[in-house]
Design an enzyme around this catalytic site. Structure first.
Site, PDB file in Angstrom:
ATOM      1  N   GLU A   1      -2.289 -15.486  -0.725  1.00 54.26           N
ATOM      2  CA  GLU A   1      -3.485 -15.606  -0.856  1.00 54.26           C
ATOM      3  C   GLU A   1      -3.716 -15.237  -2.601  1.00 54.26           C
ATOM      4  O   GLU A   1      -2.670 -14.363  -3.570  1.00 54.26           O
ATOM      5  CB  GLU A   1      -4.521 -15.237  -0.810  1.00 54.26           C
TER       6      GLU A   1
ATOM      7  N   CYS B   1       3.090  -7.124   3.238  1.00 54.69           N
ATOM      8  CA  CYS B   1       3.674  -5.776   2.168  1.00 54.69           C
ATOM      9  C   CYS B   1       3.603  -4.701   2.742  1.00 54.69           C
ATOM     10  O   CYS B   1       3.569  -4.425   4.624  1.00 54.69           O
ATOM     11  CB  CYS B   1       1.912  -5.206   1.708  1.00 54.69           C
TER      12      CYS B   1
ATOM     13  N   CYS C   1      -6.202  -1.278   3.953  1.00 56.59           N
ATOM     14  CA  CYS C   1      -5.469  -2.559   2.851  1.00 56.59           C
ATOM     15  C   CYS C   1      -5.354  -3.126   4.560  1.00 56.59           C
ATOM     16  O   CYS C   1      -4.580  -2.970   4.960  1.00 56.59           O
ATOM     17  CB  CYS C   1      -4.636  -1.885   2.523  1.00 56.59           C
TER      18      CYS C   1
HETATM   19  N1  SAH Z   1       0.198  -2.711  -3.718  1.00 58.53           N
HETATM   20  C1  SAH Z   1      -0.774  -2.336  -5.071  1.00 58.53           C
HETATM   21  C2  SAH Z   1      -1.554  -4.129  -5.715  1.00 58.53           C
HETATM   22  C3  SAH Z   1      -2.329  -4.730  -4.166  1.00 58.53           C
HETATM   23  S1  SAH Z   1      -3.928  -3.876  -3.915  1.00 58.53           S
HETATM   24  C4  SAH Z   1      -1.355  -1.389  -4.961  1.00 58.53           C
HETATM   25  O1  SAH Z   1      -1.264  -0.356  -3.853  1.00 58.53           O
HETATM   26  O2  SAH Z   1      -1.879  -0.615  -6.138  1.00 58.53           O
HETATM   27  C5  SAH Z   1      -4.578  -3.655  -5.310  1.00 58.53           C
HETATM   28  C6  SAH Z   1      -5.680  -2.652  -5.088  1.00 58.53           C
HETATM   29  O3  SAH Z   1      -6.867  -2.459  -4.509  1.00 58.53           O
HETATM   30  C7  SAH Z   1      -5.171  -0.994  -5.160  1.00 58.53           C
HETATM   31  O4  SAH Z   1      -5.210  -0.153  -5.923  1.00 58.53           O
HETATM   32  C8  SAH Z   1      -5.086  -0.843  -3.664  1.00 58.53           C
HETATM   33  O5  SAH Z   1      -5.152   0.593  -2.973  1.00 58.53           O
HETATM   34  C9  SAH Z   1      -7.154  -1.878  -3.963  1.00 58.53           C
HETATM   35  N2  SAH Z   1      -7.109  -1.628  -2.135  1.00 58.53           N
HETATM   36  C10 SAH Z   1      -7.002  -1.638  -0.765  1.00 58.53           C
HETATM   37  N3  SAH Z   1      -7.025  -1.978   0.466  1.00 58.53           N
HETATM   38  C11 SAH Z   1      -8.784  -1.556  -0.440  1.00 58.53           C
HETATM   39  C12 SAH Z   1      -9.990  -1.643   0.129  1.00 58.53           C
HETATM   40  N4  SAH Z   1     -10.417  -2.305   1.293  1.00 58.53           N
HETATM   41  N5  SAH Z   1     -10.968  -1.941  -0.561  1.00 58.53           N
HETATM   42  C13 SAH Z   1     -10.487  -1.718  -1.914  1.00 58.53           C
HETATM   43  N6  SAH Z   1     -10.239  -1.251  -2.090  1.00 58.53           N
HETATM   44  C14 SAH Z   1      -8.414  -2.042  -2.067  1.00 58.53           C
END
Ligand code: SAH
Length: 375
Positions: free
Chosen positions: A112, A132, A139
């Site tokens: 997405e 991932c 996440c």
């Molecule tokens: N793998 C990378 C990029 C993907 S996610 C990373 O971890 O940075 C992008 C952002 O969203 C990251 O900061 C991640 O920690 C955050 N994130 C993941 N799940 C989330 C959620 N349920 N609520 C808020 N932020 C979230």
């Protein structure tokens, strides 16, 4: 002719070697594009015409390439522009200014991307992997496991499609340009380093070889893969780096972000600080505020202290209320707790802005991209 000759499987242009997306014009360097065009029996200058159509006019439709003879464009597009992404579904929120697209890839993998139009900028959140492998506990993508890395062209195609849609005025507010790209969709960008870096090069290369975006408007977000962060610092392309920290102490962070057992909080922060020193770019610290899990005042203080121990003015914080994922036992922090967390960080002198949760109702906000539920 320069560069490594590219072998293209012209017998079946819509499929690449098993598991690998077919090679696309955008995967090639400008030199390799010339080689590819001449291998198809065309003059070298056609490569530049194709690049202009793709990166400047944002099209790969042969019908629009009227400066090339019809037979030439049909042959070049068939050989060099296999269809990599198919929009399977789009969902909108925020009066149409947030658009989430579910893409099907050539092999059935799904990713997405989310386009967000603001008053002064328009940002596309792209996926760099299908699924991932890092299994962060809060996440949605992390629950899927890794299907595979995306190719450069599969990532750039997400960007081109968004830029095209904005230029066509499909997002309310009139035609506009795409100003920002964030690697905050599905996947860990630094675990797909090569394709992500090549994508960044295409984004920042001036026309006609790329989209001519400003490196500072490209954000690479990582769980903290230290060697790759250090490598990124040396690329000479000062993209914005975001570090997903979520806890200032190893005990909790190892639970939330399992890769912390490999690279600790201090190691990740040291690397983020080196990134600032080498590039001069202020680093973002991402912190999803999870009720009663990581939102304690003492954790805000510890975070402030750890950041200040490394210097001043090198970092800013982006707390984000947790976007609960389906079935999650966790929820976002109480707004008063969130305010206290922010106030504490600011009291330590850390510039802090709460990140918005655009698109959360269409599961299009950070951490919600899953793309598995199909129909
Ligand atoms: N793998 C990378 C990029 C993907 S996610 C990373 O971890 O940075 C992008 C952002 O969203 C990251 O900061 C991640 O920690 C955050 N994130 C993941 N799940 C989330 C959620 N349920 N609520 C808020 N932020 C979230």
């Amino acid at each position: 002719m320069t560069g490594t000759p590219v072998r293209l499987d012209l017998s079946s242009p819509s499929r690449g070697p098993r598991g690998k997306p077919p090679k696309h014009f955008v995967d090639l360097t400008p030199e390799q594009r010339i080689d590819a065009v001449t291998e198809l029996g065309e003059k070298p200058f056609r490569a530049k015409q194709l690049a202009t159509h793709y990166f400047t006019h944002l099209t790969n439709d042969p019908a629009l390439m009227t400066d090339l003879p019809k037979a030439t464009r049909d042959k070049l597009v068939e050989g060099l522009f296999p269809q990599l992404l198919t929009a399977h579904r789009t969902q909108t929120a925020d009066k149409g200014t947030t658009v989430k697209t579910l893409w099907h890839l050539f092999d059935g993998a799904k990713v997405e991307s989310v386009l967000m139009r603001y008053a002064n900028r328009t940002t596309l959140c792209v996926s760099s992997q299908a699924g991932c492998g890092l299994a962060c506990s809060f996440c949605a993508t992390g629950q899927l496991g890794l299907t595979r890395n995306l190719s450069t062209a599969e990532i750039v195609e997400q960007v081109r499609a968004a830029a095209r849609s904005l230029a066509d005025g499909e997002v309310p507010g009139g035609p506009t340009r795409l100003s920002n790209v964030v690697f905050m969709g599905m996947g860990e960008p630094l675990a797909n380093y090569k394709s992500v870096m090549e994508t960044v090069r295409r984004l920042v290369a001036p026309a006609p070889d790329g989209l001519g975006m400003s490196a500072r408007n490209v954000t690479v977000s990582t769980v903290g893969m230290v060697p790759a962060m250090d490598r990124l610092a040396k690329e000479g392309i000062p993209v914005t780096l975001a570090l997903s920290l979520h806890a200032p102490d190893d005990e909790l962070r190892s639970e939330l972000v399992p890769v912390n057992t490999r690279w600790s909080v201090d190691e990740a922060l040291d690397s983020a600080h080196r990134y600032f020193e080498v590039t001069g770019r202020r680093v973002s610290i991402e912190y999803a505020l999870i009720r009663d899990i990581n939102d304690h005042a003492w954790r805000a203080d510890l975070l402030g202290e750890k950041l200040n121990a490394r210097g001043r003015g090198w970092v800013h914080c982006n707390p984000i209320p947790l976007n609960p994922t389906p079935g999650s036992k966790w929820t976002a922090s109480d707004p008063r707790v969130e305010q206290e967390f922010v106030a504490r960080l600011r009291a330590h002198g850390i510039p802090t802005t709460i990140r918005d949760t655009r698109g959360s109702e269409i599961d299009g906000a950070c951490g919600q991209l899953a793309a598995e539920e199909d129909e």
